[in-house]
Scaffold this active site. Sequence first.
Site, PDB file in Angstrom:
ATOM      1  N   GLY A   2       0.959  -1.268   0.022  1.00 37.42           N
ATOM      2  CA  GLY A   2       0.145   0.048  -0.247  1.00 37.42           C
ATOM      3  C   GLY A   2       0.922   1.157  -0.010  1.00 37.42           C
ATOM      4  N   GLN A  14       3.123   9.746   1.026  1.00 37.36           N
ATOM      5  CA  GLN A  14       4.523   9.095   1.329  1.00 37.36           C
ATOM      6  C   GLN A  14       5.353   9.506   0.221  1.00 37.36           C
ATOM      7  OE1 GLN A  14       2.155   5.100   2.144  1.00 37.36           O
ATOM      8  NE2 GLN A  14       4.363   5.093   3.329  1.00 37.36           N
ATOM      9  N   CYS A  46       5.879  -0.337   7.112  1.00 40.97           N
ATOM     10  CA  CYS A  46       5.612   0.854   6.331  1.00 40.97           C
ATOM     11  C   CYS A  46       6.629   1.023   5.654  1.00 40.97           C
ATOM     12  CB  CYS A  46       5.291   2.216   7.428  1.00 40.97           C
ATOM     13  SG  CYS A  46       4.727   3.534   6.625  1.00 40.97           S
ATOM     14  N   LEU A  47       6.439   1.643   4.334  1.00 41.51           N
ATOM     15  CA  LEU A  47       7.381   1.737   3.448  1.00 41.51           C
ATOM     16  C   LEU A  47       8.318   3.205   3.932  1.00 41.51           C
ATOM     17  CD1 LEU A  47       5.713   1.007  -0.008  1.00 41.51           C
ATOM     18  CD2 LEU A  47       7.519  -0.450   1.257  1.00 41.51           C
ATOM     19  N   HIS A  83      -4.764   1.891   7.399  1.00 37.14           N
ATOM     20  CA  HIS A  83      -3.202   2.474   7.556  1.00 37.14           C
ATOM     21  C   HIS A  83      -2.971   3.686   6.737  1.00 37.14           C
ATOM     22  CE1 HIS A  83       1.417   1.602   8.005  1.00 37.14           C
ATOM     23  NE2 HIS A  83       1.122   2.143   7.005  1.00 37.14           N
ATOM     24  N   GLU A  84      -3.446   3.475   5.523  1.00 39.94           N
ATOM     25  CA  GLU A  84      -3.211   4.399   4.304  1.00 39.94           C
ATOM     26  C   GLU A  84      -4.015   5.747   4.517  1.00 39.94           C
ATOM     27  OE1 GLU A  84      -0.575   4.118   2.790  1.00 39.94           O
ATOM     28  OE2 GLU A  84      -0.309   1.805   2.938  1.00 39.94           O
ATOM     29  N   HIS A 109      -2.307   7.752   6.973  1.00 39.87           N
ATOM     30  CA  HIS A 109      -1.182   8.740   6.434  1.00 39.87           C
ATOM     31  C   HIS A 109      -1.726   9.803   5.617  1.00 39.87           C
ATOM     32  CE1 HIS A 109       2.649   6.413   6.105  1.00 39.87           C
ATOM     33  NE2 HIS A 109       2.188   5.218   5.938  1.00 39.87           N
TER      34      HIS A 109
END
Length: 176
Positions: A46, A51, A101-102, A143-144, A147
């Site tokens: 994701g 991000q 997480c990236l 989660h996204e 963000h």
Amino acid sequence: MAVLEILEVPHPGLRAVAKPVETVDDAVRKIVADMFDTMYDARGIGLAATQVAIEQRIVVIDLQETEGEGEDAKPVRKPLVYINPELVSVSEETSFYNEGCLSIPEQYAEVERPTSCRARWLDEQGAVQEGDLDGLLATALQHEIDHLNGVLFIDHISKLKRDMLLKKLTKMRKAA
């Protein structure tokens, strides 16, 4: 398309609150394509636009679940696009998932979230969609969306665990 730079903690852009997409047009679809390229390149499931320093409410997800078993197992791409996603409702039942997480590379923590949710979003054509999500997909979308609101998964864990995780990340970066 293009692979974009993924912001990493403590970059202040990760705390930005994204603005709604006014019109789903070719420019937005190009952002979506670039986000998928970036997510696949980073081996994530994701990615939120914030991000990659784009302050628009755009999320891409692909759980890349495998088909087949053993050596024959292959990830199957099922790209999902959520523009202006919002949670309509969430379940009272919760579950824990070891989230990563990236933007916080190679760091994971158990996060408690609602097990399922009902969401509303625009698709790549600008049409309103609404649906019930559960399991990993519900977790990933929550989660996204966090963000997009300037919230990181580490904000859902204790200060002690967060500090330990960030210290570990700093140590890893110095070693690299």
